[in-house]
Design a protein around this motif. Sequence first.
Motif, PDB file in Angstrom:
ATOM      1  N   GLY A   1       0.809  -1.204   0.000  1.00 22.85           N
ATOM      2  CA  GLY A   1       0.000   0.000   0.000  1.00 22.85           C
ATOM      3  C   GLY A   1       0.843   1.255   0.000  1.00 22.85           C
ATOM      4  N   VAL A   2       1.756   1.367   0.962  1.00 23.51           N
ATOM      5  CA  VAL A   2       2.585   2.568   1.073  1.00 23.51           C
ATOM      6  C   VAL A   2       3.500   2.716  -0.145  1.00 23.51           C
ATOM      7  N   ALA A   3       4.136   1.616  -0.565  1.00 25.94           N
ATOM      8  CA  ALA A   3       5.070   1.676  -1.687  1.00 25.94           C
ATOM      9  C   ALA A   3       4.361   2.100  -2.973  1.00 25.94           C
ATOM     10  N   ASP A   4       3.226   1.495  -3.259  1.00 22.04           N
ATOM     11  CA  ASP A   4       2.497   1.833  -4.481  1.00 22.04           C
ATOM     12  C   ASP A   4       2.006   3.280  -4.450  1.00 22.04           C
ATOM     13  N   ASP A   5       1.510   3.712  -3.286  1.00 21.64           N
ATOM     14  CA  ASP A   5       1.053   5.097  -3.167  1.00 21.64           C
ATOM     15  C   ASP A   5       2.205   6.066  -3.401  1.00 21.64           C
ATOM     16  N   ARG A   6       3.381   5.723  -2.883  1.00 24.93           N
ATOM     17  CA  ARG A   6       4.530   6.611  -3.051  1.00 24.93           C
ATOM     18  C   ARG A   6       4.971   6.674  -4.505  1.00 24.93           C
ATOM     19  N   LEU A   7       4.927   5.535  -5.203  1.00 23.57           N
ATOM     20  CA  LEU A   7       5.262   5.534  -6.636  1.00 23.57           C
ATOM     21  C   LEU A   7       4.332   6.449  -7.413  1.00 23.57           C
ATOM     22  N   ARG A   8       3.027   6.362  -7.122  1.00 25.78           N
ATOM     23  CA  ARG A   8       2.063   7.202  -7.845  1.00 25.78           C
ATOM     24  C   ARG A   8       2.286   8.693  -7.513  1.00 25.78           C
ATOM     25  N   THR A   9       2.661   8.990  -6.258  1.00 25.41           N
ATOM     26  CA  THR A   9       2.922  10.392  -5.881  1.00 25.41           C
ATOM     27  C   THR A   9       4.127  10.935  -6.648  1.00 25.41           C
ATOM     28  N   ILE A  10       5.188  10.150  -6.734  1.00 27.04           N
ATOM     29  CA  ILE A  10       6.383  10.586  -7.465  1.00 27.04           C
ATOM     30  C   ILE A  10       6.038  10.827  -8.932  1.00 27.04           C
ATOM     31  N   GLU A  11       5.270   9.922  -9.524  1.00 27.66           N
ATOM     32  CA  GLU A  11       4.856  10.115 -10.921  1.00 27.66           C
ATOM     33  C   GLU A  11       4.122  11.443 -11.086  1.00 27.66           C
ATOM     34  N   SER A  12       3.159  11.712 -10.197  1.00 26.72           N
ATOM     35  CA  SER A  12       2.362  12.940 -10.304  1.00 26.72           C
ATOM     36  C   SER A  12       3.220  14.187 -10.140  1.00 26.72           C
ATOM     37  N   GLU A  13       4.130  14.151  -9.181  1.00 27.95           N
ATOM     38  CA  GLU A  13       4.975  15.324  -8.938  1.00 27.95           C
ATOM     39  C   GLU A  13       5.933  15.577 -10.094  1.00 27.95           C
ATOM     40  N   LEU A  14       6.472  14.516 -10.685  1.00 27.67           N
ATOM     41  CA  LEU A  14       7.357  14.701 -11.834  1.00 27.67           C
ATOM     42  C   LEU A  14       6.601  15.237 -13.045  1.00 27.67           C
ATOM     43  N   MET A  15       5.345  14.869 -13.165  1.00 25.40           N
ATOM     44  CA  MET A  15       4.546  15.348 -14.297  1.00 25.40           C
ATOM     45  C   MET A  15       4.172  16.820 -14.179  1.00 25.40           C
ATOM     46  N   GLU A  16       4.379  17.407 -13.003  1.00 23.41           N
ATOM     47  CA  GLU A  16       4.116  18.838 -12.840  1.00 23.41           C
ATOM     48  C   GLU A  16       5.210  19.698 -13.458  1.00 23.41           C
ATOM     49  N   ARG A  17       6.328  19.079 -13.845  1.00 24.18           N
ATOM     50  CA  ARG A  17       7.432  19.840 -14.434  1.00 24.18           C
ATOM     51  C   ARG A  17       7.057  20.360 -15.827  1.00 24.18           C
ATOM     52  N   GLU A  18       7.610  21.491 -16.148  1.00 22.59           N
ATOM     53  CA  GLU A  18       7.403  22.072 -17.475  1.00 22.59           C
ATOM     54  C   GLU A  18       7.949  21.123 -18.543  1.00 22.59           C
ATOM     55  N   GLY A  19       7.116  20.809 -19.506  1.00 22.94           N
ATOM     56  CA  GLY A  19       7.546  19.982 -20.630  1.00 22.94           C
ATOM     57  C   GLY A  19       7.439  18.485 -20.418  1.00 22.94           C
ATOM     58  N   VAL A  20       7.094  18.045 -19.210  1.00 25.41           N
ATOM     59  CA  VAL A  20       6.941  16.611 -18.927  1.00 25.41           C
ATOM     60  C   VAL A  20       5.457  16.259 -19.040  1.00 25.41           C
ATOM     61  N   GLU A  21       5.136  15.327 -19.917  1.00 26.96           N
ATOM     62  CA  GLU A  21       3.739  15.010 -20.200  1.00 26.96           C
ATOM     63  C   GLU A  21       3.244  13.751 -19.496  1.00 26.96           C
ATOM     64  N   GLU A  22       4.089  12.755 -19.324  1.00 26.44           N
ATOM     65  CA  GLU A  22       3.648  11.508 -18.697  1.00 26.44           C
ATOM     66  C   GLU A  22       4.859  10.806 -18.083  1.00 26.44           C
TER      67      GLU A  22
END
Length: 264
Positions: A180-201
């Motif tokens: 649970g914790v590991a998967d949630d953390r992976l999804r959080t990192i994905e979302s935060e990285l996608m907030e960068r300018e020019g990063v789409e997915e």
Amino acid sequence: MQILGIVGPESRRLCERVGPHLDGRVAVVEQRDDGPSGNGPSRPDGVDTAYGLTADGTWTGTGTDRSLDTLLDDLAATYDHALLVDFPDADVPTVSIDGTEAENVVVEASTATDVDLEPVLDALADAEPYVTLETLVERVKASPRAERAGAIATFTGCVRERDGEEDPRTLSLTFEKYEGVADDRLRTIESELMEREGVEEVALFHRTGTIDAGEDIVFVVVLAGHRDEAFETVSDGIDRLKDEVPIFKRETTVEEDFWVHDRP
């Protein structure tokens, strides 16, 4: 891709019961005893693989260059489920009919019609998905934001046999994650990285269980507008995964077996 094994008499009949309950594309892989020709097209001398293709996209094939693992690698990018028929040694959730032995039996029944489908479908859904690098590449390419992207960068981490010439050879690594914790953390990192300018997915995946030397462990895939953003985000993605996601590693070498976090 989620995988279910079925072994024993009437395995194909059980496939016909399970298939309609699965969402998305479903592939069936059968263990066969009728030699390399099967029901596919004939192969000329000197040819390893042959396919037959009709105008409506129906195809048949035969060949000599596929193991179960390589076939699953090919299927994983485009299929949502795979049903393995009569592969008792496959380490996947397996239904055993009439007492047939298998590696990982989750449901047993006397006949295919006696199988209660609810626990079968639950075991299939709860199993770790079969993910390849190509699976994640196809996932990010399907993003609605893909029209703004001009680069896909990837990282694959694998089990290294040794760091130096004098080091004992590593046979395998075993990974356990904080459920649970590991998967949630992976999804959080994905979302935060996608907030960068020019990063789409962004897609991150880390395997668990025992992984032998030379096999893949972790994938990072980034879809971005340009290569600079893609390369930088891939590098930051793997760094954050290693630093922030609670996944525990046990190393088995030719000399010893130990949890890495217990070492100084």
